[in-house]
Design a protein around this motif. Structure first.
Motif, PDB file in Angstrom:
ATOM      1  N   SER A  55     -18.218 113.797  66.981  1.00 58.05           N
ATOM      2  CA  SER A  55     -18.939 113.296  68.158  1.00 58.05           C
ATOM      3  C   SER A  55     -20.019 112.295  67.777  1.00 58.05           C
ATOM      4  N   LYS A 104     -15.811 123.738  63.768  1.00 54.87           N
ATOM      5  CA  LYS A 104     -17.072 123.483  64.459  1.00 54.87           C
ATOM      6  C   LYS A 104     -17.757 122.253  63.865  1.00 54.87           C
ATOM      7  N   ASP A 106      -7.174 113.370  70.492  1.00 53.65           N
ATOM      8  CA  ASP A 106      -8.263 114.309  70.787  1.00 53.65           C
ATOM      9  C   ASP A 106      -7.802 115.764  70.776  1.00 53.65           C
ATOM     10  N   LEU A 130      -9.828 119.375  71.697  1.00 53.39           N
ATOM     11  CA  LEU A 130     -11.062 119.620  70.962  1.00 53.39           C
ATOM     12  C   LEU A 130     -12.021 120.535  71.718  1.00 53.39           C
ATOM     13  N   ASP A 131     -12.013 120.441  73.050  1.00 50.73           N
ATOM     14  CA  ASP A 131     -12.914 121.280  73.838  1.00 50.73           C
ATOM     15  C   ASP A 131     -12.276 122.599  74.241  1.00 50.73           C
ATOM     16  N   ALA A 132     -11.088 122.889  73.691  1.00 50.53           N
ATOM     17  CA  ALA A 132     -10.415 124.152  74.022  1.00 50.53           C
ATOM     18  C   ALA A 132      -9.825 124.806  72.769  1.00 50.53           C
ATOM     19  N   VAL A 141     -15.832 118.989  64.887  1.00 52.73           N
ATOM     20  CA  VAL A 141     -16.106 118.569  66.266  1.00 52.73           C
ATOM     21  C   VAL A 141     -17.502 117.951  66.358  1.00 52.73           C
TER      22      VAL A 141
END
Length: 308
Positions: A285, A278, A182, A260-262, A281
């Motif tokens: 999902s 972008k 991840d 992935l979230d940072a 990601v």
């Protein structure tokens, strides 16, 4: 008897690229069954024979070995959703695909690359599998490219070929969205900021070029490799081919993995890199990867990997 690690042996077998099929049959009570399979091969032209391999642990084993026949539907490259549907425990798999009865009675898919409807000719015991040899009673070839499968992932031959043709028209740069646990590998660039690992293609094969330079320059091994984006930078007249792949363990010689979230979106070297990440990601999902073709500002995503 030599003992092998089953997972390692399966991974080694997975290096062989295959097509993707859906095998179907109609049971004595009139009900239909179907499942995704890639253990398929032609056997003989005279008589017309083909084979599939079926695990004895498969929930379809008793029905398939007891059926009078079966059909093999070779999926087209835009039918990954059909493959996913028939690989999962869906209540009515056939509701998701156009089908009709073949000449020997098993369901066949008019939208496939090709189909073969067979009567069961012979069943051969083969270790933890059975080999079902079918005699072709009828077939149809629609002239479409088949969906490919290698090392646990799909690939689409015509889009891969399109990327190679684009690369031959101008200097091409190969990049990769490299994921592990991840996280995504990003490399520092001169003057500040981060970029995807990339290399100049030259006259090399794109995936081989990326794998070789990742190992040599950054000490990272990559597995898989699936086309993600092909675009022309009109200012530099450079073709860019972007893959998505997985990274093996170990720390890179430079750069680092970002969660992935940072991801440092405000520190990326180019707007195109931000757009690529972008999209990655978002599609990750959904389990819904496509392939982008266009230029640095506009283009089209081919939805070849629609979620079932």
């Amino acid at each position: 008897m030599t003992a092998f690690d089953p997972r390692a042996l399966r991974d080694a077998f997975g290096a062989f690229a295959t097509g993707v099929t859906v095998v179907t049959s109609r049971l004595a009570d009139g009900s239909r069954i179907g499942f995704t399979a890639n253990s398929f091969a032609s056997v003989s032209l005279d008589p017309p024979l083909l084979l599939i391999c079926l695990a004895k642990t498969s929930r379809n084993y008793a029905n398939m070995t007891g059926a009078q026949g079966f059909a093999v539907n070779i999926l087209a490259e835009d039918q990954k959703d059909v493959s996913n549907t028939f690989a999962k425990p869906v209540e009515d798999r056939f509701a998701a695909v156009l089908w009709q009865d073949g000449p020997a009675g098993s369901p066949v898919f008019p939208g496939a690359a090709a189909w073969f409807d067979c009567t069961t000719d012979k069943i051969v015991d083969a270790g933890d599998h059975a080999i079902l040899i079918g005699r072709v009673a009828g077939f149809e070839n629609f002239g479409r490219n088949g969906l490919g499968y290698v090392r646990g992932g799909y690939f689409t031959p015509s889009l891969e070929a399109k990327a190679i043709r684009a690369a031959n028209d101008a200097e091409a740069r190969i990049s990769v969205v490299l994921e592990r646990d991840d996280e995504i590998l990003l490399l520092p660039v001169e003057g500040g900021g981060f970029a995807l690992p990339s290399t100049i293609l030259g006259d090399r094969d794109p995936l081989e070029a990326m794998e070789t330079d990742l190992q040599r320059q950054w000490g990272i091994e990559m597995t898989g490799g699936y086309l993600f984006s092909v675009f022309e930078d009109r200012a530099s007249k450079q073709q860019n081919i972007v893959y998505r792949a997985s990274a093996e363990g170990g720390a890179p010689l430079e750069g680092r993995f970002f969660a992935l979230d940072a991801l440092p979106m405000e520190q990326l070297a180019t707007p195109q890199t931000a757009d690529i990440l972008k999209r990655f990601v978002a599609e990750r999902s959904l389990g819904n990867f496509g392939v982008y073709f266009g230029n640095e500002t506009e283009g089209h995503v081919h939805p070849i990997a629609r979620k079932a």
